[in-house]
Write a protein that holds these residues in place. Structure first.
Motif, PDB file in Angstrom:
ATOM      1  N   VAL A  41      68.791  34.068  -6.725  1.00 37.11           N
ATOM      2  CA  VAL A  41      69.838  33.278  -7.396  1.00 37.11           C
ATOM      3  C   VAL A  41      69.716  31.822  -6.955  1.00 37.11           C
ATOM      4  CG1 VAL A  41      72.305  33.055  -7.893  1.00 37.11           C
ATOM      5  CG2 VAL A  41      71.358  35.294  -7.270  1.00 37.11           C
ATOM      6  N   TRP A  42      69.398  30.948  -7.889  1.00 38.00           N
ATOM      7  CA  TRP A  42      69.171  29.533  -7.605  1.00 38.00           C
ATOM      8  C   TRP A  42      69.585  28.725  -8.822  1.00 38.00           C
ATOM      9  CZ3 TRP A  42      63.707  26.930  -6.934  1.00 38.00           C
ATOM     10  CH2 TRP A  42      63.848  25.722  -6.217  1.00 38.00           C
ATOM     11  N   HIS A  43      69.726  27.426  -8.665  1.00 34.44           N
ATOM     12  CA  HIS A  43      70.068  26.581  -9.814  1.00 34.44           C
ATOM     13  C   HIS A  43      68.809  25.988 -10.455  1.00 34.44           C
ATOM     14  CE1 HIS A  43      69.714  23.848  -6.341  1.00 34.44           C
ATOM     15  NE2 HIS A  43      69.245  22.998  -7.216  1.00 34.44           N
ATOM     16  N   SER A  44      67.636  26.255  -9.857  1.00 34.25           N
ATOM     17  CA  SER A  44      66.382  25.672 -10.355  1.00 34.25           C
ATOM     18  C   SER A  44      65.380  26.759 -10.726  1.00 34.25           C
ATOM     19  CB  SER A  44      65.779  24.763  -9.263  1.00 34.25           C
ATOM     20  OG  SER A  44      64.587  24.158  -9.703  1.00 34.25           O
ATOM     21  N   GLN A  45      64.416  26.404 -11.548  1.00 42.21           N
ATOM     22  CA  GLN A  45      63.363  27.313 -11.990  1.00 42.21           C
ATOM     23  C   GLN A  45      63.899  28.592 -12.615  1.00 42.21           C
ATOM     24  OE1 GLN A  45      60.790  26.567  -8.188  1.00 42.21           O
ATOM     25  NE2 GLN A  45      59.318  27.079  -9.792  1.00 42.21           N
ATOM     26  N   ASN A  46      64.992  28.423 -13.366  1.00 40.57           N
ATOM     27  CA  ASN A  46      65.492  29.518 -14.205  1.00 40.57           C
ATOM     28  C   ASN A  46      64.837  29.394 -15.572  1.00 40.57           C
ATOM     29  OD1 ASN A  46      67.410  30.782 -12.382  1.00 40.57           O
ATOM     30  ND2 ASN A  46      68.640  28.935 -12.570  1.00 40.57           N
TER      31      ASN A  46
END
Ligand code: G3I
Length: 362
Positions: free
Chosen positions: A126-131
């Motif tokens: 779970v991250w805000h980048s590389q989605n």
């Protein structure tokens, strides 16, 4: 692998401090050149030194290099006891289109690790980048996004079940001031997304050790105070959070963080494991002898904190060679951030890490 709970004796601690003060040893051409040195039985790889010190030493691994650069591949297998996919397990990589999974690159690394007796740090759920674009560019409702996130975690952790040592479950959740980062997850699911993510990951693989992970979280500051409060609350609510990950991206043009050991010790006191997960020490180019010696001390400073904290279980560099480092592509005019140069020759930082581990292993 759990670290032996042998606190470092006074002699080792003093020696560790001396090793820290002394300049890193001259740079022989290859690690093997120091064999037969006057120091009896000095371990000649990072991996051997780390094993004797009771921790794992790791590197992030670039899939293209792993498959196409044989010397790179040999060093990954020889020098490290744990590996982390630099990009191959990120959401955009494993599910580029909704419901269509591509595990190939991640499986290559997991298979490599298994054949080399290494553990794998899964990075990141779970991250805000590389989605992937299908996720971030659609107008899903909060309920839809929650189910999509649950499915993603169950599918990815389930695919690797039994093969991942640590998962970086939630990456970079806080801002520098200790407020929660404004992400698609916080906006749509509220702060509870963190606990949900850990519960889903534990449901999918109860054996994996589940970590929070962030940068600028080495010392005691508003960000790490926020993590400390979060972990206390999660543990009180029996949320399965096992570890606190410190990325450790340092830069010579800034001060090295203070009170790192004290910060790790407070998470240790909560019963958490700790780990350095992405260490590199970048510099404004060109590199020179003074900068590379200062860099060596930066790597060693964080490693010493790990060795001084009871349940610090691993120390991972974010790529071991300048040849494939992420830094030049992000920080214009900066680079040379890793323990090996572009020619895969070890730098003073390599020897500072090996010497620091060797002292702890006595
Ligand atoms: O996969 C595409 C490829 O198809 C395309 O041709 C190429 C050129 O545009 O880009 C490729 O994607 C790149 C990706 O790495 C995979 O190589 C992205 O542009 C690039 O931005 C991305 O950079 C990664 C970065 O995270 C993204 O934020 C770095 O390699 C990676 O080292 C870095 O790692 C992060 C950790 O995951 C979290 N902590 C911070 C750390 C440094 O930012």
């Amino acid at each position: 692998m759990r670290r032996r709970h042998t606190g470092l004796g006074a002699v080792a601690l003093a020696t560790l401090a001396l090793a820290a003060a002394a300049p890193a040893t001259a740079t022989p051409k290859t690690p093997a050149d120091t064999r037969g040195s006057t120091v009896a039985a000095r371990p000649d790889t990072l991996r051997a030194a780390a094993q004797r010190a009771g921790i794992r030493i790791g590197t992030a691994v670039d899939d293209t290099a792993l498959t196409g650069d044989q010397p790179y591949r040999q060093i990954v297998g020889r020098e490290f006891s744990t590996v982390t996919p630099e990009n191959a397990m990120k959401w955009e990589a494993v599910e580029p289109t909704r419901g269509t999974y591509d595990w190939a690159a991640a499986d290559r690394l997991v298979d490599f690790a298994r054949s080399h007796g290494q553990t794998v740090r899964g990075h990141t759920l779970v991250w805000h980048s590389q989605n992937p674009a299908w996720l971030t560019e659609a107008a899903f409702t909060p309920a839809q996004l929650r189910e999509i996130l649950r499915r993603h975690i169950l599918d990815e952790v389930g695919h690797f079940k039994g093969r991942i040592w640590h998962w970086d479950v939630v990456n970079e959740a806080f801002n520098e001031d200790g407020t929660l980062r404004d992400t698609i997850w916080l906006r749509n699911l509220g702060p509870g997304y963190i606990a949900d993510a850990f519960r889903w990951a534990h449901q999918a693989d109860p054996e994996a050790q589940l970590f929070l992970n962030d940068y600028n979280n080495e010392g005691i500051n508003p960000k790490t105070d926020a993590y400390y409060a979060l972990v206390k609350r999660l543990r009180a609510e029996h949320v399965p959070v096992d570890g606190y990950g410190v990325q450790g991206h340092l830069a010579l043009q800034y001060d090295f963080p203070a009170d790192v050991t004290a910060n790790l010790r407070r998470f240790d006191a909560l019963g958490l494991q700790t780990a350095f997960t992405e260490v590199d020490v970048r510099m404004i180019l060109p590199a020179d002898a003074v900068k590379t010696q200062a860099q060596a001390q930066g790597f060693a400073t964080l490693l010493r904190s790990c060795l001084l904290v009871r349940r610090c279980v691993s120390y991972t560099v974010w790529g071991f060679t300048d040849k494939y480092s992420w830094v030049p592509g992000v920080f214009d005019g900066q680079g040379a951030a890793t323990p090996y140069d572009e020619a895969l020759t070890p730098k003073p930082a390599y020897f500072a890490l090996r010497d620091t581990l060797a002292v702890a292993g006595r």
